[in-house]
Design a protein around this motif. Structure first.
Motif, PDB file in Angstrom:
ATOM      1  N   GLY A   1       0.435  -1.324   0.189  1.00 37.39           N
ATOM      2  CA  GLY A   1      -0.246   0.065  -0.188  1.00 37.39           C
ATOM      3  C   GLY A   1       0.635   1.049  -0.403  1.00 37.39           C
ATOM      4  N   PHE A   2       1.712   0.978   1.073  1.00 38.70           N
ATOM      5  CA  PHE A   2       2.680   2.203   0.779  1.00 38.70           C
ATOM      6  C   PHE A   2       3.765   3.034  -0.934  1.00 38.70           C
ATOM      7  N   MET A   3       3.925   1.622  -1.444  1.00 40.87           N
ATOM      8  CA  MET A   3       4.260   2.039  -2.446  1.00 40.87           C
ATOM      9  C   MET A   3       2.544   2.069  -3.755  1.00 40.87           C
ATOM     10  N   THR A   4       2.197   1.812  -3.834  1.00 35.86           N
ATOM     11  CA  THR A   4       0.935   2.160  -4.715  1.00 35.86           C
ATOM     12  C   THR A   4       0.795   3.920  -3.902  1.00 35.86           C
ATOM     13  N   GLY A   5       0.789   4.412  -2.887  1.00 36.50           N
ATOM     14  CA  GLY A   5       0.385   5.722  -2.450  1.00 36.50           C
ATOM     15  C   GLY A   5       1.769   6.572  -2.980  1.00 36.50           C
ATOM     16  N   SER A   6       3.341   6.115  -3.324  1.00 39.71           N
ATOM     17  CA  SER A   6       3.886   7.119  -4.562  1.00 39.71           C
ATOM     18  C   SER A   6       3.631   7.376  -5.665  1.00 39.71           C
ATOM     19  N   VAL A   7       3.238   8.953  -6.215  1.00 42.42           N
ATOM     20  CA  VAL A   7       1.806   8.618  -7.017  1.00 42.42           C
ATOM     21  C   VAL A   7       2.913   8.167  -8.122  1.00 42.42           C
ATOM     22  N   PRO A   8       4.003   8.482  -8.902  1.00 39.15           N
ATOM     23  CA  PRO A   8       4.846   8.338 -10.172  1.00 39.15           C
ATOM     24  C   PRO A   8       4.975   6.336 -10.734  1.00 39.15           C
ATOM     25  N   VAL A   9       5.015   5.616  -8.981  1.00 37.03           N
ATOM     26  CA  VAL A   9       4.876   4.612  -8.896  1.00 37.03           C
ATOM     27  C   VAL A   9       3.932   4.017  -9.723  1.00 37.03           C
ATOM     28  N   ASP A  10       2.717   4.634  -8.416  1.00 39.03           N
ATOM     29  CA  ASP A  10       1.034   4.326  -8.688  1.00 39.03           C
ATOM     30  C   ASP A  10       0.841   4.122 -10.454  1.00 39.03           C
ATOM     31  N   TRP A  11       1.167   4.808 -11.038  1.00 40.09           N
ATOM     32  CA  TRP A  11       0.671   5.169 -12.650  1.00 40.09           C
ATOM     33  C   TRP A  11       0.990   4.272 -13.327  1.00 40.09           C
ATOM     34  N   GLN A  12       2.437   3.373 -12.415  1.00 38.48           N
ATOM     35  CA  GLN A  12       2.610   2.164 -13.315  1.00 38.48           C
ATOM     36  C   GLN A  12       1.917   1.203 -12.436  1.00 38.48           C
ATOM     37  N   LEU A  13       1.782   0.919 -11.125  1.00 36.99           N
ATOM     38  CA  LEU A  13       0.698  -0.540 -10.468  1.00 36.99           C
ATOM     39  C   LEU A  13      -0.505  -0.381 -10.409  1.00 36.99           C
ATOM     40  N   THR A  14      -0.724   1.292 -10.586  1.00 35.29           N
ATOM     41  CA  THR A  14      -2.254   0.695 -10.362  1.00 35.29           C
ATOM     42  C   THR A  14      -3.113   0.088 -11.603  1.00 35.29           C
ATOM     43  N   ASP A  15      -3.665  -0.545 -11.140  1.00 33.61           N
ATOM     44  CA  ASP A  15      -5.819  -0.993 -12.561  1.00 33.61           C
ATOM     45  C   ASP A  15      -4.250  -2.959 -12.900  1.00 33.61           C
ATOM     46  N   THR A  16      -3.130  -2.691 -11.884  1.00 33.76           N
ATOM     47  CA  THR A  16      -2.456  -4.540 -12.242  1.00 33.76           C
ATOM     48  C   THR A  16      -2.564  -5.892 -11.335  1.00 33.76           C
ATOM     49  N   TYR A  17      -1.763  -6.171 -11.839  1.00 35.29           N
ATOM     50  CA  TYR A  17      -2.703  -7.350 -10.260  1.00 35.29           C
ATOM     51  C   TYR A  17      -1.737  -7.092  -8.922  1.00 35.29           C
ATOM     52  N   PHE A  18      -0.338  -6.360  -9.140  1.00 28.44           N
ATOM     53  CA  PHE A  18       0.066  -5.951  -7.990  1.00 28.44           C
ATOM     54  C   PHE A  18      -0.893  -4.858  -6.925  1.00 28.44           C
ATOM     55  N   VAL A  19      -1.604  -4.614  -7.197  1.00 26.50           N
ATOM     56  CA  VAL A  19      -3.054  -3.923  -6.297  1.00 26.50           C
ATOM     57  C   VAL A  19      -3.713  -4.835  -5.926  1.00 26.50           C
TER      58      VAL A  19
END
Lengths: 349, 654
Positions: B387-405
């Motif tokens: 969750g902390f990783m997805t809190g970082s905006v530029p990283v979340d632009w990659q993580l979001t809506d993938t299986y990481f989430v």
């Protein structure tokens, strides 16, 4: 079929850090991971990739440390055995313990603060390109394909294509993102993170590719039945090759002397032209992808199938088998007409 | 206490020992649910309601789990055709909806409903009929949404149901209408349930149970409940506006008419993110109360953990935009929500280190419950750092809506909800039934679930990092995801076997388990002072509380603010169904509460409301009219003043 100086599939097939990361899980045949974002290929991607690895390593370290602490706590002294219900067990209240919280939270806060600062720096770095974009590409997300328009001050140079975006290397490019029906998300992981295409608003993003290559993109906002098959290709070319490609896209199909192609052109206009456009012909539909210069594209049906004659036949004769729920209906064609149309499509170079 | 403190009532309660002859029989007579159909439908006993919540939520857990297993088969390899896209879409939406709305929240409501009066020293929840209503509406809304699914009209736009895909233009069937109405209906249940928890927390604690002596479970649930009261209106409003758009032609989300798709996302996540905390904080509370029992010491850092619970929720209202980082919002707003999303880790870190310190400075007792609770700390950490990783905006632009989430949400919901719940079942099942769960089968149960879960869900992090998008019904080969998905599917089935072992243990031990006695674990809190299962009235006399661990007093030196609790005797309160209300901060007794008898009004109201919603869903306006009329009549009957509740006249003073 046009060939470009970049070896096709350069980035699709290259094993890299992702593969190393994966090594315990996958045999070598499955190393290709065209949508991975653990490797970047442009100015916008580099700082984000570094940050991604950074926070991943921090996260992994925290998990290992906490797992060790929990294991150590459990095993550092012999646990009591549960004997029988109601059996009284030794109970105490050792005073120490609170220092764990202050130490743990203090250290965590420092790491978090560091992560916030790094995040803000990267955010500022990638918010805008370092130099002005020479032109803008307009991408409209539609169920379930991408409409792409190249914008230019000279309206004669504006044109539309679909599902395959060519870009010149070494320059940042601006993308205008439009929601054509429902929300989609524009994503080319090797070059840039996601930006949604939302109806009623125009979003912007930018990206840049350092080297020539083919980079896969994908819709990542759930958009209905064929969300799974809404891919795209971004083809980065040297500026010269790119200019040649653009010039070529502006040309109308040459007059043909081949009778089958000519018949196919008429059949296409009749059966396909109400949805699809081929510039410079009678076919001028706007519901489906623009098929001008179809043969220059690597894939069909939004990166669902490689663009081969066999796949074209398969797609045209059974669209609902390839993409169930897609808006393309099976045209009523005799095998003769299908062959003509195929010959015509193959002429759209 | 003096008569003056009870000035609004006719008497000061008598004080007697709990063993006073005849008292137990008299109270049983007063409080026991009458046998037969009226008792079954009309009971307001929080213990029965709590168990119903738990059993119903577990049934939905199984349904949602089976849905997941089916679509995991579809995803086991590339290009499989087990399911059509429409089937897949309905299944994954039902899975998410079921787990988040019909399992994760209600299971915790069930535990809290059962346990709260027992851990707080009261005879029931503050509003028993509202409690029954909350359960019946929950059950009806679940059946409502499942009925639509079984008729082929399940929701198909994911549990967060983004517009415009959910709009009539793109989603023509009645699927989304039933989903919208079902969620609004469920929202009524959650809201009245939350109000009940807040009132109970503030007023029904035993005398002496001041704010700093309340078990953390109660802190977790009251925090979640207070949040729900603010969060639910946002989602109910969103679904109501959507229903209006779809049925009456309004334009809230209708883009051509100037509607805003992002309005939906803001309203949804203003609810959605607090809800995530609402379905983990009570579970964290269960660990904070259960883990120390098996470490043979009180929780380290009680105050910090309690404050951390509240702080998490307050911050939890300021992070919803991290679900929307890719929607094109301005950088300045992204920065704020990014920082808030990273800072929210701090109060969670407080709890993690408090739990570790509790084990480290205690003497662990290796029981199945302990293993679930201890392993939860690691799973919590994994879910937290992703969750902390997805809190970082530029990283979340990659993580979001993938299986990481997908991995993240499952480490949160299974790691921080299902594992504590499994531990809580091992811990409190003896209290619920008087029987111990089998510890040997428990080990098998724990290890199968733990290994299956990590095998199934950890690889999702990697498939996410390799770019696998969420919510795709299939994927091509050559994407690097094949093996990971096969492992995930395999792990999901192992995990399912683990859950099956839990069910087997429950069924077998319910019949043949060893007798538990009142306090099998030698635990410190009030619920363990009464028999297992507890009598209908909970406590023969109302106890007086002097510390956080009334049953451990005398085993170690008391701290400055602690005194001896008095459980062996207390206020009798046997003139009708009665319990004591105390002041909010210090828990000083203030009034005797008259508690209602069993009543059919709640179930009738729930059925009438369901009929109303069904009428709206089917556009059968006559049914909606009958339903709403029945609601009015039922409320009239329900609220008619009753002398036995002191509602008809102020009793004379003195």
């Amino acid at each position: 079929m046009l060939r470009f100086d970049s070896p096709k599939g350069l980035c699709l097939l290259r094993p890299g850090a992702a593969a190393i990361f994966l090594a315990p899980f996958a045999p070598s045949a499955a190393f290709a991971a065209p949508l991975n974002y653990l490797l970047g290929h442009g100015d916008k991607a580099y700082p984000v990739v570094a940050l991604t690895w950074g926070v991943t390593i921090i996260a992994a370290a925290v998990i290992v440390i906490i797992a060790l602490l929990v294991s150590g706590a459990i095993w550092h002294r012999r646990g009591l055995a549960f004997e029988a219900p109601g059996h009284l067990l030794e109970t105490s209240r050792p005073g120490r313990g609170a220092s764990w919280i202050w130490m743990g939270v203090g250290l965590s806060s420092l790491v978090l603060l560091f992560a916030i600062v790094w995040t803000m720096r990267v955010l500022a770095q990638v918010a805008y390109p370092s130099s002005a974009a020479p032109f803008t590409i307009e991408v409209t997300g539609k169920q379930w394909w991408w409409q792409v328009r190249y914008l230019a001050d000279d309206t004669a140079r504006v044109f539309a294509t679909a599902n395959e975006i060519h870009i010149p290397t070494g320059v940042p490019l601006k993308f205008k993102l439009i929601g054509g029906d429902v929300i989609h998300s524009f994503w080319v992981p090797a070059l840039s993170g996601k930006t949604d295409t939302i109806p009623g608003q125009t979003n912007e993003t930018w990206l840049e590719a350092k080297r020539p290559g083919v980079y896969r993109g994908q819709c990542t906002e759930y958009c209905g039945l064929q969300h799974a098959h809404m891919g795209m290709m971004v083809v980065a070319q040297t500026p010269q090759a790119f200019r040649a490609w653009w010039d070529h896209q502006l040309q109308s199909p040459a007059p043909t002397t081949n009778g089958q192609v000519a018949a196919g052109r008429i059949d296409f206009a009749m059966h396909c032209g109400s949805c699809h456009t081929v510039r410079g012909t009678e076919a001028s539909g706007i519901l489906g992808p623009d098929l001008s210069h179809l043969m220059t594209r690597r894939t069909i049906a939004a990166a669902t199938l490689p663009n081969t004659p066999a796949n074209l036949v398969r797609w045209i004769s059974d669209p609902q088998g390839v993409k169930p729920g897609a808006f393309m209906q099976k045209p009523e064609l005799t095998s003769h007409e299908l062959a003509d149309i195929l010959a015509y499509l193959k002429s759209l170079k | 206490m003096t008569a003056a403190e009870f000035e609004r009532y006719e008497r000061a309660p008598t004080i007697a020992p709990a063993t006073k002859p005849g008292l137990a029989e008299a109270l049983k007579q007063l409080w026991e649910t009458e046998p037969g159909i009226k008792g079954i439908l009309g009971t307001v006993d929080h213990k029965k309601i709590g168990l119903r919540y738990i059993v119903t939520a577990f049934a939905f857990l199984i349904a949602g789990g089976v849905e997941a297993l089916i679509f995991r088969l579809q995803l086991a390899g590339p290009n499989l055709k087990l399911l059509t896209p429409e089937q897949y879409d309905q299944l994954f939406t039902m899975h998410g909806m079921t787990m988040i709305f019909l399992y994760a929240g209600p299971i915790l409501s069930g535990f809290s409903n059962y346990l709260w009066p027992l851990i707080l020293g009261a005879r029931d929840m503050a509003l028993p009929r509202l409690n029954a209503l909350s359960y019946w509406i929950y059950l009806c809304s679940g059946i409502f949404m499942y009925a639509a699914f079984l008729f082929g009209f399940g929701p198909n736009d994911g549990w967060f149901n983004y517009v415009p895909y959910a709009a009539r233009a793109y989603n023509g069937g009645p699927n989304i209408d039933f989903y919208a109405l079902g969620i609004i209906l469920l929202g009524i249940s959650t809201t009245v349930g939350s109000i009940n928890f807040v009132v109970t927390f503030l007023r029904l604690r035993a005398p002496g149970m001041s704010l700093n002596r309340i078990p953390i479970l109660a802190w977790g649930t009251v925090t979640a409940s207070a949040a729900n009261i603010f969060a639910i209106p946002a989602v109910s409003l969103a679904f109501f506006l959507l229903w209006l758009d779809r049925n009456l032609g309004t334009h809230f989300f209708d883009v051509p008419a100037g509607g805003q798709p992002l309005l939906w996302q803001h309203l949804f996540w203003m609810f959605g993110h607090p809800w995530v905390y609402a379905i983990v904080l009570p579970a964290m509370g269960m660990v904070s109360d259960g883990l120390p029992v098996f470490c043979r010491r009180p929780l380290v850092g009680y105050t910090a953990v309690a404050l951390g619970t509240v702080a998490t929720m307050v911050l939890g209202f300021g992070v919803w935009v991290h679900h929307m980082f890719a929607t094109g919002l301005p950088s300045i707003s992204l920065s704020f929500f990014s920082a808030a999303s990273i800072i929210i880790v701090v109060p969670s870190a407080v709890a993690v280190f408090a739990w570790i310190a509790t084990i480290w400075t205690g003497k662990p007792v290796f029981t199945t419950a302990f293993m679930f609770f201890a392993s939860f700390i690691v799973l919590f950490t994994i879910g937290g750092v992703s969750g902390f990783m997805t809190g970082s905006v530029p990283v979340d632009w990659q993580l979001t809506d993938t299986y990481f989430v997908v991995a993240h949400i499952h480490y949160v919901l299974i790691g921080i909800n299902v594992f504590p719940v499994a531990g809580a079942i091992y811990f409190w099942f003896p209290k619920f039934t008087g029987k111990m769960l089998d510890e040997r089968l428990g080990r098998w149960n724990f290890w199968t679930m733990f290994v299956g879960f990590n095998l199934g869900f950890f690889p999702m992090h990697i498939s996410g990092l390799l770019g696998m998008p969420r919510r795709i019904y299939t994927y091509p080969d050559g994407m690097g995801w094949d093996w990971l998905n096969l492992i995930t599917t395999f792990g999901a089935f192992v995990f399912a076997v683990g859950v099956l072992l839990l069910i087997i243990n429950i069924v077998v031990s319910h019949r043949r388990g060893a007798a538990a006695g009142a306090n099998p674990w030698d635990a410190p809190t009030l619920e363990w002072s009464v028999s297992s299962p507890p009598p209908p009235y909970n406590f023969a006399v109302i106890p007086t509380i002097g510390s956080r661990h009334p049953l451990w007093e005398g085993r170690f030196p008391p701290e400055a603010d602690e005194s001896r609790s008095y459980i062996e005797g207390g206020m009798v309160l046997d003139r009708g169904r009665e319990t004591i209300a105390t002041s909010a901060l210090d828990a000083q007794p203030s009034v005797i509460l008259k508690m209602p008898e069993d009543s059919l009004s709640p179930i009738v109201l729930a059925l009438a409301l369901t009929a109303f919603f069904a009428g709206l869903g089917l556009n059968w306006w006559w049914l909606a009219a009958i339903g709403i009329a029945a609601v009015g009549i039922d409320l009239f009957v329900w609220l008619w003043p009753e002398p036995s509740l002191g509602e008809t006249a102020e009793p004379a003073n003195g």
